[in-house]
Design a protein around this motif. Structure first.
Motif, PDB file in Angstrom:
ATOM      1  N   LEU A 123     -15.118  14.997  55.731  1.00 57.07           N
ATOM      2  CA  LEU A 123     -16.506  14.648  56.020  1.00 57.07           C
ATOM      3  C   LEU A 123     -16.609  14.100  57.438  1.00 57.07           C
ATOM      4  N   TYR A 124     -17.365  14.773  58.305  1.00 57.14           N
ATOM      5  CA  TYR A 124     -17.481  14.392  59.719  1.00 57.14           C
ATOM      6  C   TYR A 124     -18.023  12.973  59.880  1.00 57.14           C
ATOM      7  N   ALA A 125     -18.870  12.535  58.959  1.00 56.79           N
ATOM      8  CA  ALA A 125     -19.456  11.192  59.050  1.00 56.79           C
ATOM      9  C   ALA A 125     -18.375  10.104  59.079  1.00 56.79           C
ATOM     10  N   TYR A 126     -17.238  10.323  58.402  1.00 61.85           N
ATOM     11  CA  TYR A 126     -16.146   9.345  58.428  1.00 61.85           C
ATOM     12  C   TYR A 126     -15.642   9.112  59.851  1.00 61.85           C
ATOM     13  N   TYR A 127     -15.577  10.176  60.622  1.00 60.09           N
ATOM     14  CA  TYR A 127     -15.119  10.063  62.007  1.00 60.09           C
ATOM     15  C   TYR A 127     -16.174   9.393  62.871  1.00 60.09           C
ATOM     16  N   ARG A 128     -17.419   9.745  62.665  1.00 55.48           N
ATOM     17  CA  ARG A 128     -18.521   9.162  63.444  1.00 55.48           C
ATOM     18  C   ARG A 128     -18.651   7.661  63.202  1.00 55.48           C
TER      19      ARG A 128
ATOM     20  N   ASN B 154     -16.105   5.773  62.568  1.00 53.99           N
ATOM     21  CA  ASN B 154     -14.769   5.237  62.873  1.00 53.99           C
ATOM     22  C   ASN B 154     -14.009   4.784  61.627  1.00 53.99           C
ATOM     23  N   LEU B 155     -14.228   5.465  60.505  1.00 53.20           N
ATOM     24  CA  LEU B 155     -13.497   5.163  59.279  1.00 53.20           C
ATOM     25  C   LEU B 155     -12.209   5.980  59.181  1.00 53.20           C
ATOM     26  N   LYS B 156     -12.109   6.986  60.013  1.00 52.98           N
ATOM     27  CA  LYS B 156     -10.959   7.884  59.992  1.00 52.98           C
ATOM     28  C   LYS B 156     -10.695   8.352  61.412  1.00 52.98           C
ATOM     29  N   GLU B 157      -9.415   8.446  61.792  1.00 51.20           N
ATOM     30  CA  GLU B 157      -9.069   8.917  63.135  1.00 51.20           C
ATOM     31  C   GLU B 157      -9.108  10.445  63.172  1.00 51.20           C
ATOM     32  N   MET B 158      -9.781  10.985  64.163  1.00 50.71           N
ATOM     33  CA  MET B 158      -9.902  12.439  64.316  1.00 50.71           C
ATOM     34  C   MET B 158      -8.550  13.029  64.710  1.00 50.71           C
ATOM     35  N   SER B 159      -8.147  14.067  64.005  1.00 49.93           N
ATOM     36  CA  SER B 159      -6.927  14.795  64.356  1.00 49.93           C
ATOM     37  C   SER B 159      -7.153  15.545  65.660  1.00 49.93           C
ATOM     38  N   LYS B 160      -6.058  15.800  66.359  1.00 51.69           N
ATOM     39  CA  LYS B 160      -6.111  16.589  67.590  1.00 51.69           C
ATOM     40  C   LYS B 160      -5.147  17.760  67.423  1.00 51.69           C
ATOM     41  N   VAL B 161      -5.434  18.846  68.094  1.00 49.94           N
ATOM     42  CA  VAL B 161      -4.530  19.986  68.079  1.00 49.94           C
ATOM     43  C   VAL B 161      -3.164  19.510  68.577  1.00 49.94           C
ATOM     44  N   GLY B 162      -2.131  19.842  67.827  1.00 47.82           N
ATOM     45  CA  GLY B 162      -0.778  19.422  68.166  1.00 47.82           C
ATOM     46  C   GLY B 162      -0.304  18.215  67.366  1.00 47.82           C
TER      47      GLY B 162
ATOM     48  N   ASN C 101       4.248  10.540  47.721  1.00 46.98           N
ATOM     49  CA  ASN C 101       5.501  11.021  48.321  1.00 46.98           C
ATOM     50  C   ASN C 101       5.223  12.182  49.270  1.00 46.98           C
ATOM     51  N   LYS C 102       5.965  12.217  50.381  1.00 49.01           N
ATOM     52  CA  LYS C 102       5.806  13.290  51.362  1.00 49.01           C
ATOM     53  C   LYS C 102       6.330  14.600  50.791  1.00 49.01           C
ATOM     54  N   VAL C 103       5.485  15.630  50.781  1.00 53.86           N
ATOM     55  CA  VAL C 103       5.864  16.963  50.320  1.00 53.86           C
ATOM     56  C   VAL C 103       6.336  17.797  51.506  1.00 53.86           C
ATOM     57  N   CYS C 104       5.618  17.691  52.628  1.00 54.46           N
ATOM     58  CA  CYS C 104       5.969  18.431  53.833  1.00 54.46           C
ATOM     59  C   CYS C 104       5.197  17.843  55.007  1.00 54.46           C
ATOM     60  N   VAL C 105       5.489  18.338  56.184  1.00 52.40           N
ATOM     61  CA  VAL C 105       4.787  17.948  57.409  1.00 52.40           C
ATOM     62  C   VAL C 105       4.179  19.206  58.012  1.00 52.40           C
ATOM     63  N   VAL C 106       2.911  19.106  58.415  1.00 56.14           N
ATOM     64  CA  VAL C 106       2.231  20.239  59.042  1.00 56.14           C
ATOM     65  C   VAL C 106       1.804  19.849  60.456  1.00 56.14           C
ATOM     66  N   ARG C 107       1.651  20.857  61.281  1.00 59.48           N
ATOM     67  CA  ARG C 107       1.151  20.662  62.649  1.00 59.48           C
ATOM     68  C   ARG C 107      -0.277  21.176  62.705  1.00 59.48           C
ATOM     69  N   ILE C 108      -1.185  20.391  63.265  1.00 61.54           N
ATOM     70  CA  ILE C 108      -2.575  20.785  63.400  1.00 61.54           C
ATOM     71  C   ILE C 108      -2.658  21.829  64.513  1.00 61.54           C
ATOM     72  N   GLU C 109      -3.130  23.021  64.166  1.00 58.61           N
ATOM     73  CA  GLU C 109      -3.189  24.112  65.136  1.00 58.61           C
ATOM     74  C   GLU C 109      -4.606  24.408  65.608  1.00 58.61           C
ATOM     75  N   ARG C 110      -5.606  24.050  64.803  1.00 54.22           N
ATOM     76  CA  ARG C 110      -6.985  24.353  65.192  1.00 54.22           C
ATOM     77  C   ARG C 110      -7.913  23.380  64.480  1.00 54.22           C
ATOM     78  N   ILE C 111      -8.973  22.983  65.173  1.00 52.76           N
ATOM     79  CA  ILE C 111      -9.998  22.121  64.595  1.00 52.76           C
ATOM     80  C   ILE C 111     -11.347  22.752  64.857  1.00 52.76           C
ATOM     81  N   GLU C 112     -12.142  22.844  63.815  1.00 51.15           N
ATOM     82  CA  GLU C 112     -13.508  23.349  63.950  1.00 51.15           C
ATOM     83  C   GLU C 112     -14.466  22.327  63.389  1.00 51.15           C
ATOM     84  N   ILE C 113     -15.530  22.073  64.096  1.00 51.55           N
ATOM     85  CA  ILE C 113     -16.601  21.202  63.590  1.00 51.55           C
ATOM     86  C   ILE C 113     -17.804  22.103  63.376  1.00 51.55           C
ATOM     87  N   VAL C 114     -18.226  22.186  62.121  1.00 51.50           N
ATOM     88  CA  VAL C 114     -19.349  23.066  61.774  1.00 51.50           C
ATOM     89  C   VAL C 114     -20.479  22.280  61.139  1.00 51.50           C
TER      90      VAL C 114
END
Length: 70
Positions: free
Chosen positions: A31-36, A38-46, A57-70
């Motif tokens: 939900l974009y409102a969480y970022y607006r 400041n309740l959640k830190e916006m992810s950045k590519v990379g 428990n950690k299942v895996c680690v992913v790398r953020i490759e793309r962000i779209e705001i719609v």
């Protein structure tokens, strides 16, 4: 590698985390409102994020490759 975010899916948490691990799930949303408000830190590519199971428990680690705001 610095892991900046933790992602724990609602609903079928373990099933969805497993789909990320298998490559079947490659996107998520927030939900974009969480970022607006400041309740959640916006992810950045990379950025890296841990995918967590229902118990936190950690299942895996992913790398953020793309962000779209719609």
């Amino acid at each position: 590698m610095e892991i900046k975010h933790k992602i724990q899916f609602g609903g079928s948490t373990d099933e969805l985390a497993g789909k990320v691990l298998s490559g079947e799930k490659i996107a998520t949303s927030s939900l974009y409102a969480y970022y607006r408000m400041n309740l959640k830190e916006m992810s950045k590519v990379g950025d890296y994020a841990s995918i967590l199971d229902l118990s936190g428990n950690k299942v895996c680690v992913v790398r953020i490759e793309r962000i779209e705001i719609v």
